[in-house]
Design a protein around this motif. Structure first.
Motif, PDB file in Angstrom:
ATOM      1  N   GLY A   1     -34.619  49.315 -28.566  1.00 30.35           N
ATOM      2  CA  GLY A   1     -33.729  48.479 -29.363  1.00 30.35           C
ATOM      3  C   GLY A   1     -34.112  48.418 -30.825  1.00 30.35           C
ATOM      4  O   GLY A   1     -33.251  48.225 -31.699  1.00 30.35           O
ATOM      5  N   ILE A   2     -35.410  48.574 -31.116  1.00 31.35           N
ATOM      6  CA  ILE A   2     -35.869  48.516 -32.509  1.00 31.35           C
ATOM      7  C   ILE A   2     -35.198  49.609 -33.329  1.00 31.35           C
ATOM      8  O   ILE A   2     -34.634  49.352 -34.407  1.00 31.35           O
ATOM      9  N   PHE A   3     -35.234  50.824 -32.817  1.00 31.43           N
ATOM     10  CA  PHE A   3     -34.727  51.949 -33.598  1.00 31.43           C
ATOM     11  C   PHE A   3     -33.200  52.019 -33.570  1.00 31.43           C
ATOM     12  O   PHE A   3     -32.573  52.434 -34.545  1.00 31.43           O
ATOM     13  N   THR A   4     -32.599  51.556 -32.470  1.00 30.65           N
ATOM     14  CA  THR A   4     -31.144  51.511 -32.423  1.00 30.65           C
ATOM     15  C   THR A   4     -30.598  50.474 -33.402  1.00 30.65           C
ATOM     16  O   THR A   4     -29.641  50.741 -34.143  1.00 30.65           O
ATOM     17  N   ALA A   5     -31.197  49.282 -33.410  1.00 32.44           N
ATOM     18  CA  ALA A   5     -30.762  48.236 -34.338  1.00 32.44           C
ATOM     19  C   ALA A   5     -31.001  48.658 -35.786  1.00 32.44           C
ATOM     20  O   ALA A   5     -30.218  48.314 -36.680  1.00 32.44           O
ATOM     21  N   PHE A   6     -32.071  49.399 -36.016  1.00 39.45           N
ATOM     22  CA  PHE A   6     -32.332  49.926 -37.362  1.00 39.45           C
ATOM     23  C   PHE A   6     -31.178  50.812 -37.834  1.00 39.45           C
ATOM     24  O   PHE A   6     -30.676  50.665 -38.958  1.00 39.45           O
ATOM     25  N   LEU A   7     -30.723  51.700 -36.974  1.00 35.70           N
ATOM     26  CA  LEU A   7     -29.618  52.598 -37.336  1.00 35.70           C
ATOM     27  C   LEU A   7     -28.318  51.817 -37.545  1.00 35.70           C
ATOM     28  O   LEU A   7     -27.550  52.106 -38.474  1.00 35.70           O
ATOM     29  N   LEU A   8     -28.081  50.815 -36.706  1.00 37.50           N
ATOM     30  CA  LEU A   8     -26.873  50.006 -36.860  1.00 37.50           C
ATOM     31  C   LEU A   8     -26.913  49.186 -38.146  1.00 37.50           C
ATOM     32  O   LEU A   8     -25.889  49.021 -38.823  1.00 37.50           O
ATOM     33  N   ALA A   9     -28.105  48.666 -38.477  1.00 38.26           N
ATOM     34  CA  ALA A   9     -28.242  47.908 -39.723  1.00 38.26           C
ATOM     35  C   ALA A   9     -27.985  48.798 -40.935  1.00 38.26           C
ATOM     36  O   ALA A   9     -27.356  48.371 -41.920  1.00 38.26           O
ATOM     37  N   LEU A  10     -28.445  50.033 -40.862  1.00 34.90           N
ATOM     38  CA  LEU A  10     -28.142  50.989 -41.935  1.00 34.90           C
ATOM     39  C   LEU A  10     -26.630  51.204 -42.045  1.00 34.90           C
ATOM     40  O   LEU A  10     -26.069  51.235 -43.155  1.00 34.90           O
ATOM     41  N   ALA A  11     -25.977  51.340 -40.897  1.00 36.16           N
ATOM     42  CA  ALA A  11     -24.529  51.568 -40.894  1.00 36.16           C
ATOM     43  C   ALA A  11     -23.771  50.376 -41.477  1.00 36.16           C
ATOM     44  O   ALA A  11     -22.685  50.536 -42.048  1.00 36.16           O
ATOM     45  N   LEU A  12     -24.345  49.163 -41.361  1.00 31.01           N
ATOM     46  CA  LEU A  12     -23.701  47.969 -41.903  1.00 31.01           C
ATOM     47  C   LEU A  12     -24.011  47.751 -43.379  1.00 31.01           C
ATOM     48  O   LEU A  12     -23.571  46.755 -43.962  1.00 31.01           O
ATOM     49  N   GLY A  13     -24.781  48.669 -43.962  1.00 31.13           N
ATOM     50  CA  GLY A  13     -25.021  48.606 -45.398  1.00 31.13           C
ATOM     51  C   GLY A  13     -26.317  47.972 -45.835  1.00 31.13           C
ATOM     52  O   GLY A  13     -26.547  47.810 -47.044  1.00 31.13           O
TER      53      GLY A  13
ATOM     54  N   LEU B   1     -28.870  41.353 -17.407  1.00 28.67           N
ATOM     55  CA  LEU B   1     -29.083  42.780 -17.654  1.00 28.67           C
ATOM     56  C   LEU B   1     -29.866  43.415 -16.509  1.00 28.67           C
ATOM     57  O   LEU B   1     -29.598  44.553 -16.116  1.00 28.67           O
ATOM     58  N   MET B   2     -30.816  42.692 -15.980  1.00 29.21           N
ATOM     59  CA  MET B   2     -31.622  43.204 -14.866  1.00 29.21           C
ATOM     60  C   MET B   2     -30.762  43.429 -13.636  1.00 29.21           C
ATOM     61  O   MET B   2     -30.900  44.444 -12.939  1.00 29.21           O
ATOM     62  N   ARG B   3     -29.861  42.490 -13.374  1.00 26.50           N
ATOM     63  CA  ARG B   3     -28.975  42.641 -12.208  1.00 26.50           C
ATOM     64  C   ARG B   3     -27.924  43.716 -12.434  1.00 26.50           C
ATOM     65  O   ARG B   3     -27.488  44.386 -11.487  1.00 26.50           O
ATOM     66  N   LEU B   4     -27.514  43.892 -13.696  1.00 25.04           N
ATOM     67  CA  LEU B   4     -26.501  44.897 -14.019  1.00 25.04           C
ATOM     68  C   LEU B   4     -27.036  46.314 -13.858  1.00 25.04           C
ATOM     69  O   LEU B   4     -26.333  47.209 -13.359  1.00 25.04           O
ATOM     70  N   LEU B   5     -28.285  46.537 -14.253  1.00 24.06           N
ATOM     71  CA  LEU B   5     -28.830  47.891 -14.324  1.00 24.06           C
ATOM     72  C   LEU B   5     -29.667  48.294 -13.114  1.00 24.06           C
ATOM     73  O   LEU B   5     -30.131  49.430 -13.035  1.00 24.06           O
ATOM     74  N   THR B   6     -29.900  47.379 -12.190  1.00 21.35           N
ATOM     75  CA  THR B   6     -30.667  47.729 -10.988  1.00 21.35           C
ATOM     76  C   THR B   6     -29.874  47.358  -9.741  1.00 21.35           C
ATOM     77  O   THR B   6     -29.028  46.463  -9.767  1.00 21.35           O
ATOM     78  N   THR B   7     -30.172  48.033  -8.654  1.00 21.02           N
ATOM     79  CA  THR B   7     -29.500  47.750  -7.383  1.00 21.02           C
ATOM     80  C   THR B   7     -30.310  46.708  -6.604  1.00 21.02           C
ATOM     81  O   THR B   7     -31.516  46.539  -6.842  1.00 21.02           O
ATOM     82  N   PRO B   8     -29.666  45.994  -5.684  1.00 20.70           N
ATOM     83  CA  PRO B   8     -30.417  45.038  -4.848  1.00 20.70           C
ATOM     84  C   PRO B   8     -31.605  45.685  -4.149  1.00 20.70           C
ATOM     85  O   PRO B   8     -32.671  45.075  -4.033  1.00 20.70           O
ATOM     86  N   LYS B   9     -31.418  46.926  -3.690  1.00 26.65           N
ATOM     87  CA  LYS B   9     -32.505  47.624  -2.992  1.00 26.65           C
ATOM     88  C   LYS B   9     -33.689  47.864  -3.930  1.00 26.65           C
ATOM     89  O   LYS B   9     -34.851  47.724  -3.518  1.00 26.65           O
TER      90      LYS B   9
ATOM     91  N   LEU C   1     -30.971  45.781 -26.051  1.00 28.09           N
ATOM     92  CA  LEU C   1     -31.175  47.225 -25.884  1.00 28.09           C
ATOM     93  C   LEU C   1     -32.616  47.543 -25.502  1.00 28.09           C
ATOM     94  O   LEU C   1     -32.870  48.474 -24.736  1.00 28.09           O
ATOM     95  N   SER C   2     -33.559  46.785 -26.035  1.00 30.97           N
ATOM     96  CA  SER C   2     -34.964  46.989 -25.663  1.00 30.97           C
ATOM     97  C   SER C   2     -35.174  46.680 -24.182  1.00 30.97           C
ATOM     98  O   SER C   2     -35.871  47.413 -23.468  1.00 30.97           O
ATOM     99  N   THR C   3     -34.559  45.600 -23.715  1.00 29.18           N
ATOM    100  CA  THR C   3     -34.632  45.264 -22.292  1.00 29.18           C
ATOM    101  C   THR C   3     -34.042  46.391 -21.448  1.00 29.18           C
ATOM    102  O   THR C   3     -34.626  46.800 -20.429  1.00 29.18           O
ATOM    103  N   CYS C   4     -32.894  46.896 -21.881  1.00 29.47           N
ATOM    104  CA  CYS C   4     -32.236  47.989 -21.141  1.00 29.47           C
ATOM    105  C   CYS C   4     -33.090  49.254 -21.139  1.00 29.47           C
ATOM    106  O   CYS C   4     -33.170  49.954 -20.118  1.00 29.47           O
TER     107      CYS C   4
END
Length: 378
Positions: A120-132, A185-193, A297-300
């Motif tokens: 998430g650090i590097f993704t947010a960095f790129l988005l912040a650049l895109a926002l000016g 996010l944990m429940r969204l990205l992982t299965t019950p198993k 994003l870092s959690t994901c």
């Protein structure tokens, strides 16, 4: 020269902060924000040890006519510790003294989960650049994704001092909200198993390993990225105090008295920079939203690598422990434990999650050092 009682009262009122609000209404808005943050810290118990002094610092900084921020003012001297990386580094000394690196030593692959959770650090960095945002400011905003308050403060003080309050408040707010943000996010990205997976007990780590680890990490990381020295150096020194067996008094002081004293100064210093002219802007809103996105994003990132490791090990790794790679020791590890137990009441993931958790502390400090090296002035 004689003054009437009425004239004295009139002059006091005319020269009071109440009268000054007429020409500085934005300061009144900041006082309201400070009171809301105080409610969050005291009433809702959101990171109260930092949020309460930060909020009171905002309150003090926005009282008109005090001169508290001027040259010679009290907060001018307090801020010296932020400006020169003193307070965040001492906080890391305390964190090191509180932290058991045994789970990370027992399972070195946890370092990969800690690294993935810096996504998430590097993704947010790129988005912040895109926002000016300028590159240095964008780098400081991205570090919010590490969910490490002292690291975010140190990076902002070096790269984006005008945005320090917004970055610090965002970082600590999201750390406090981990039990609310991460579980969906944990429940969204992982299965019950996957969430039901029970992990084998970690091997016992010897005393020698625990003593050698902070020394080896300090040598390798600081030589690789010298700008990490204030954070990594103090983190590992604190851990060495804990583990070496001959500095118990120093370890106790670093964990308790020293850390608590510096926390007060750090919170007040951060809060005192949140003045109306620089805080009440659209950029602040953008920073808070980008910080939330970075943290999610870092959690994901940690969870997704956890799923990969689960597959590669034939189902021996519970992906939930990857979410703990966002630092925020030990809260993120506890959230992984709670979600694991909801899926399987006999599941005990806490110590397994502590490996990625402490790896995340190291990872966020390395990411911050990298950002300072690339985008810093000197």
């Amino acid at each position: 020269m004689e003054f009437s009682f009425i004239e004295v009262i009139r002059r006091i009122l005319a020269e009071s902060g109440f009268a000054a609000f007429a020409s500085q209404p934005r300061n009144l808005v900041m006082l309201i924000i400070a009171c809301v943050l105080l409610y969050m810290g005291i009433g809702k118990k959101f990171e109260p040890l930092l949020l309460v002094p930060i909020a009171f610092g905002i309150l003090m900084a926005n009282f008109p006519l005090t001169g508290i921020l001027d040259d010679g003012g009290l907060f001018k001297y307090f801020y010296f510790g932020v400006e020169h990386a003193i307070y965040p580094s001492i906080i890391f000394l305390g964190i090191g003294a509180m932290t058991d690196f045994g789970p990370l030593i027992a399972r070195p692959s946890s370092l990969l989960l800690g690294a993935a959770a810096q996504f998430g650090i590097f993704t947010a960095f790129l988005l912040a650049l895109a926002l000016g945002f300028p590159a240095a400011v964008a780098a400081a905003i991205g570090v919010i994704g590490g969910a490490d308050g002292p690291t975010a403060i140190l990076t902002a003080s070096k790269l984006a001092p005008n945005f320090l309050p917004a970055i610090a408040i965002a970082a600590y707010s999201y750390m406090a909200l981990i039990p609310m943000i991460q579980p969906p996010l944990m429940r969204l990205l992982t299965t019950p198993k996957e969430r039901e997976i029970k992990m084998e007990q970690l091997r016992t780590v010897s005393k020698t390993e625990k003593i050698m680890f902070p020394i080896a990490v300090a040598i390798f990381v600081i030589l690789l990225i010298p700008d990490t020295a204030p954070l990594i150096g103090m983190l590992m020194l604190g851990n060495l105090f804990r583990e070496c067996g001959v500095t118990d008094r120093l370890s106790d002081t670093a964990q308790n008295a020293l850390c608590n004293i510096v926390t007060i100064f750090l919170g007040l210093s951060v809060g005192c920079k949140a003045i109306a002219d620089t805080f009440l802007t659209w950029d602040t809103i953008k920073i808070i939203l980008l910080g939330l996105l970075a943290f999610m994003l870092s959690t994901c990132g940690g969870l997704l690598l956890g799923k990969v490791m689960c597959k590669l090990t034939g189902g021996k790794i519970n992906p939930l422990i990857g979410s703990a790679g966002v630092s925020a020791v030990p809260m993120a590890a506890r959230v992984a434990q709670m979600e694991g137990q909801k899926a399987n009441p006999s599941n005990f993931l806490l110590m397994h999650a502590m490996g990625p958790n402490v790896a995340g502390v190291i990872g966020s400090a390395v990411a911050a050092g990298f950002m300072i090296k690339v985008f810093g002035m000197g």
